[in-house]
Design a protein around this motif. Structure first.
Motif, PDB file in Angstrom:
ATOM      1  N   PRO A   1      -0.448   5.740  -6.825  1.00  0.00           N
ATOM      2  CA  PRO A   1      -0.814   4.424  -7.370  1.00  0.00           C
ATOM      3  C   PRO A   1       0.223   3.354  -7.036  1.00  0.00           C
ATOM      4  CG  PRO A   1       0.076   5.810  -9.095  1.00  0.00           C
ATOM      5  CD  PRO A   1      -0.020   6.677  -7.868  1.00  0.00           C
ATOM      6  N   VAL A   2      -0.171   2.109  -7.163  1.00  0.00           N
ATOM      7  CA  VAL A   2       0.747   0.978  -7.082  1.00  0.00           C
ATOM      8  C   VAL A   2       1.005   0.499  -8.511  1.00  0.00           C
ATOM      9  CG1 VAL A   2       0.051   0.238  -4.765  1.00  0.00           C
ATOM     10  CG2 VAL A   2      -1.154  -0.673  -6.752  1.00  0.00           C
TER      11      VAL A   2
ATOM     12  N   GLU B   1      -8.735  -3.661  -1.459  1.00  0.00           N
ATOM     13  CA  GLU B   1      -8.781  -2.709  -0.349  1.00  0.00           C
ATOM     14  C   GLU B   1      -7.735  -3.066   0.703  1.00  0.00           C
ATOM     15  OE1 GLU B   1     -11.823  -1.245   3.187  1.00  0.00           O
ATOM     16  OE2 GLU B   1     -12.615  -2.301   1.450  1.00  0.00           O
ATOM     17  N   CYS B   2      -6.964  -2.078   1.111  1.00  0.00           N
ATOM     18  CA  CYS B   2      -5.987  -2.251   2.190  1.00  0.00           C
ATOM     19  C   CYS B   2      -6.738  -2.481   3.495  1.00  0.00           C
ATOM     20  CB  CYS B   2      -5.097  -1.020   2.294  1.00  0.00           C
ATOM     21  SG  CYS B   2      -3.909  -1.101   3.641  1.00  0.00           S
ATOM     22  N   TRP B   3      -6.406  -3.561   4.179  1.00  0.00           N
ATOM     23  CA  TRP B   3      -7.106  -3.918   5.412  1.00  0.00           C
ATOM     24  C   TRP B   3      -6.822  -2.928   6.539  1.00  0.00           C
ATOM     25  CZ3 TRP B   3      -4.377  -4.700   9.834  1.00  0.00           C
ATOM     26  CH2 TRP B   3      -3.001  -4.921   9.700  1.00  0.00           C
ATOM     27  N   ALA B   4      -5.701  -2.246   6.498  1.00  0.00           N
ATOM     28  CA  ALA B   4      -5.310  -1.385   7.621  1.00  0.00           C
ATOM     29  C   ALA B   4      -5.982  -0.015   7.615  1.00  0.00           C
ATOM     30  CB  ALA B   4      -3.794  -1.206   7.647  1.00  0.00           C
ATOM     31  N   HIS B   5      -6.057   0.616   6.443  1.00  0.00           N
ATOM     32  CA  HIS B   5      -6.560   1.992   6.404  1.00  0.00           C
ATOM     33  C   HIS B   5      -7.710   2.201   5.428  1.00  0.00           C
ATOM     34  CE1 HIS B   5      -2.306   2.403   7.823  1.00  0.00           C
ATOM     35  NE2 HIS B   5      -2.984   2.920   8.818  1.00  0.00           N
TER      36      HIS B   5
ATOM     37  N   PRO C   1      -5.260   4.640  -6.734  1.00  0.00           N
ATOM     38  CA  PRO C   1      -6.075   4.614  -5.523  1.00  0.00           C
ATOM     39  C   PRO C   1      -7.428   5.243  -5.809  1.00  0.00           C
ATOM     40  CG  PRO C   1      -4.467   6.370  -5.374  1.00  0.00           C
ATOM     41  CD  PRO C   1      -4.195   5.639  -6.656  1.00  0.00           C
ATOM     42  N   LEU C   2      -8.484   4.597  -5.339  1.00  0.00           N
ATOM     43  CA  LEU C   2      -9.836   5.092  -5.576  1.00  0.00           C
ATOM     44  C   LEU C   2     -10.418   5.758  -4.347  1.00  0.00           C
ATOM     45  CD1 LEU C   2     -11.065   1.965  -7.551  1.00  0.00           C
ATOM     46  CD2 LEU C   2     -10.173   4.116  -8.471  1.00  0.00           C
ATOM     47  N   THR C   3      -9.792   5.537  -3.190  1.00  0.00           N
ATOM     48  CA  THR C   3     -10.218   6.171  -1.946  1.00  0.00           C
ATOM     49  C   THR C   3      -8.993   6.579  -1.142  1.00  0.00           C
ATOM     50  OG1 THR C   3     -10.303   4.058  -0.757  1.00  0.00           O
ATOM     51  CG2 THR C   3     -12.349   4.785  -1.809  1.00  0.00           C
ATOM     52  N   LEU C   4      -9.192   7.564  -0.300  1.00  0.00           N
ATOM     53  CA  LEU C   4      -8.128   7.997   0.611  1.00  0.00           C
ATOM     54  C   LEU C   4      -8.016   7.003   1.758  1.00  0.00           C
ATOM     55  CD1 LEU C   4      -8.953  11.798   0.709  1.00  0.00           C
ATOM     56  CD2 LEU C   4      -7.067  10.689  -0.505  1.00  0.00           C
TER      57      LEU C   4
ATOM     58  N   CYS D   1       0.849  -1.192   0.000  1.00  0.00           N
ATOM     59  CA  CYS D   1       0.000   0.000   0.000  1.00  0.00           C
ATOM     60  C   CYS D   1       0.882   1.239   0.000  1.00  0.00           C
ATOM     61  CB  CYS D   1      -0.908  -0.006   1.237  1.00  0.00           C
ATOM     62  SG  CYS D   1      -1.985   1.445   1.360  1.00  0.00           S
ATOM     63  N   THR D   2       0.523   2.222  -0.801  1.00  0.00           N
ATOM     64  CA  THR D   2       1.324   3.446  -0.879  1.00  0.00           C
ATOM     65  C   THR D   2       1.063   4.401   0.273  1.00  0.00           C
ATOM     66  OG1 THR D   2      -0.319   4.442  -2.358  1.00  0.00           O
ATOM     67  CG2 THR D   2       1.564   3.331  -3.382  1.00  0.00           C
ATOM     68  N   HIS D   3       0.066   4.117   1.089  1.00  0.00           N
ATOM     69  CA  HIS D   3      -0.190   4.931   2.274  1.00  0.00           C
ATOM     70  C   HIS D   3       0.648   4.463   3.455  1.00  0.00           C
ATOM     71  CE1 HIS D   3      -2.455   5.768   6.072  1.00  0.00           C
ATOM     72  NE2 HIS D   3      -2.302   6.981   5.594  1.00  0.00           N
TER      73      HIS D   3
END
Length: 108
Positions: free
Chosen positions: A85-86, A62-66, A77-80, A44-46
């Motif tokens: 992007p990855v 979807e990233c499970w953490a954030h 990325p479609l949501t904050l 994840c780029t976040h």
């Protein structure tokens, strides 16, 4: 580097990401309900989180953490909270095998 076998198509669980490391590059591979196979960067780029541990819905991971969702087709990325992007990798299917070259990304 040439495309290498990562797994068989039948080894992938529908709508679930699997993590592979190819030449040091972590990649999340997903087979959707239509049988299409996608490969995107697994980090994840976040945050430094494996996307393969996340949730697949339609053509997103979807990233499970954030909670950031990434397009499996474009890597965007479609949501904050992610805004970078990855990478997306070209997938070849040959004789029931999934082949990916970690040195070649797809520009969408």
């Amino acid at each position: 580097m040439a495309a290498v076998r990562v797994c068989g198509v039948d080894e992938l669980v529908e709508n679930q990401a699997s993590r592979f490391v190819l030449d040091g590059v972590p990649i999340a591979v997903v087979k959707d309900s239509a049988g299409d196979v996608f490969a995107i960067g697994d980090t994840c780029t976040h945050g430094d989180i494996s996307l393969a541990e996340g949730f697949v819905e339609d053509d997103t991971l979807e990233c499970w953490a954030h909670g950031s969702k990434f397009s499996l087709r474009t890597g965007k990325p479609l949501t904050l909270p992610a805004y970078e992007p990855v990478p997306v990798y070209q997938v070849e299917i040959s004789g029931g095998d999934v082949l990916i070259d970690p040195a070649v990304t797809v520009t969408v």
